[in-house]
Motif scaffolding. Structure first.
Motif, PDB file in Angstrom:
ATOM      1  N   LEU A   1      -4.963   0.755   6.775  1.00  0.00           N
ATOM      2  CA  LEU A   1      -5.687  -0.028   5.775  1.00  0.00           C
ATOM      3  C   LEU A   1      -5.258  -1.499   5.830  1.00  0.00           C
ATOM      4  N   ALA A   2      -3.968  -1.760   5.986  1.00  0.00           N
ATOM      5  CA  ALA A   2      -3.486  -3.141   6.082  1.00  0.00           C
ATOM      6  C   ALA A   2      -4.105  -3.834   7.298  1.00  0.00           C
ATOM      7  N   ARG A   3      -4.151  -3.150   8.436  1.00  0.00           N
ATOM      8  CA  ARG A   3      -4.780  -3.735   9.635  1.00  0.00           C
ATOM      9  C   ARG A   3      -6.267  -3.977   9.410  1.00  0.00           C
ATOM     10  N   LEU A   4      -6.938  -3.047   8.743  1.00  0.00           N
ATOM     11  CA  LEU A   4      -8.368  -3.197   8.469  1.00  0.00           C
ATOM     12  C   LEU A   4      -8.634  -4.398   7.564  1.00  0.00           C
TER      13      LEU A   4
ATOM     14  N   VAL B   1     -12.041   0.270   0.226  1.00  0.00           N
ATOM     15  CA  VAL B   1     -11.192   1.177  -0.566  1.00  0.00           C
ATOM     16  C   VAL B   1     -12.078   1.976  -1.486  1.00  0.00           C
ATOM     17  N   ARG B   2     -12.115   3.246  -1.258  1.00  0.00           N
ATOM     18  CA  ARG B   2     -12.909   4.130  -2.124  1.00  0.00           C
ATOM     19  C   ARG B   2     -11.961   4.966  -2.977  1.00  0.00           C
ATOM     20  N   ALA B   3     -12.217   4.942  -4.255  1.00  0.00           N
ATOM     21  CA  ALA B   3     -11.352   5.687  -5.185  1.00  0.00           C
ATOM     22  C   ALA B   3     -11.590   7.169  -5.080  1.00  0.00           C
TER      23      ALA B   3
ATOM     24  N   ASP C   1      -4.210   5.893   5.377  1.00  0.00           N
ATOM     25  CA  ASP C   1      -2.946   5.459   5.957  1.00  0.00           C
ATOM     26  C   ASP C   1      -2.693   3.990   5.588  1.00  0.00           C
ATOM     27  N   PRO C   2      -1.558   3.699   4.950  1.00  0.00           N
ATOM     28  CA  PRO C   2      -1.286   2.327   4.523  1.00  0.00           C
ATOM     29  C   PRO C   2      -1.301   1.305   5.672  1.00  0.00           C
TER      30      PRO C   2
ATOM     31  N   PHE D   1       0.821  -1.208   0.000  1.00  0.00           N
ATOM     32  CA  PHE D   1       0.000   0.000   0.000  1.00  0.00           C
ATOM     33  C   PHE D   1       0.858   1.263   0.000  1.00  0.00           C
ATOM     34  N   GLU D   2       1.985   1.230   0.691  1.00  0.00           N
ATOM     35  CA  GLU D   2       2.880   2.402   0.716  1.00  0.00           C
ATOM     36  C   GLU D   2       3.422   2.720  -0.677  1.00  0.00           C
ATOM     37  N   GLN D   3       3.581   1.706  -1.509  1.00  0.00           N
ATOM     38  CA  GLN D   3       4.118   1.883  -2.856  1.00  0.00           C
ATOM     39  C   GLN D   3       3.039   2.197  -3.888  1.00  0.00           C
TER      40      GLN D   3
END
Length: 193
Positions: A155-158, A191-193, A151-152, A140-142
């Motif tokens: 989001l990863a934890r979610l 994830v909303r664009a 926040d990457p 996600f950071e990339q």
């Protein structure tokens, strides 16, 4: 000297059998007798081939990640954040409630079903789970398409919270169809664009 013919030994097949036992019963719920019965070997042979129960569990965790759980690493190669998340969430449904796998998740069982005497097995499962979450955060950071203000790490934890919840619900008897409905709703909001 006449003797019995040695039993042929296929370590990969034996690991697959042990994986299924641990997956169905959890680390704590699996006895050495369960393992020797499933593998069709005696305790000395089990120890010689795989070490003790804890060492076998570590090998099974590796086998799980490279086999049934490989979809998670593959999902990280998807071209967009939304596709990564979708592959992880839908993959969790297929892994934990699919027709060819035991219900639930081996690492979720491993984390939640260990008493203090099995702390190292629990830590092995946690370490693998944390490594997967770290890899997701880095992906996600990339990402060039991460929604603004997202926040990457969060989001990863979610995403891991959602996939863990799917695993728990599958272990509790929710059907694949029910979990795909949950996945669809989760994906609309993750994830909303």
């Amino acid at each position: 000297m006449a003797g019995g013919r040695p039993r042929s030994f296929d370590a990969d097949a034996e690991l697959d059998r042990a994986l299924e036992v641990f997956w169905r019963q959890g680390y704590e719920g699996t006895s050495l007798t369960d393992l020797t019965t499933a593998l069709g070997i005696n305790r000395p042979s089990l120890y010689a081939a795989f070490g003790n129960k804890e060492e076998l569990f570590a090998k099974v965790l590796d086998r799980y990640a490279a086999g049934p759980g490989a979809y998670a690493a593959e999902a990280l190669t998807a071209p967009t954040v939304a596709e990564v998340v979708e592959r992880l969430v839908r993959g969790a449904v297929e892994l934990t409630a699919g027709p060819r796998t035991p219900p639930g998740c081996l690492t979720v069982h491993g984390v939640h079903s260990c008493d203090p005497g099995s702390a190292s097995a629990r830590q092995a499962a946690i370490a693998r789970r944390m490594a997967a979450e770290t890899a997701l955060r880095r992906r996600f950071e990339q990402a060039a398409d991460l929604p603004a203000g997202c926040d990457p790490a969060t989001l990863a934890r979610l995403v891991h919270t959602v996939t863990d919840g799917i695993a728990v619900q599958a272990a509790a008897g929710r059907t694949r169809e029910e979990l795909h409905e949950v996945a669809a709703l989760a994906l609309r909001t993750l994830v909303r664009a």
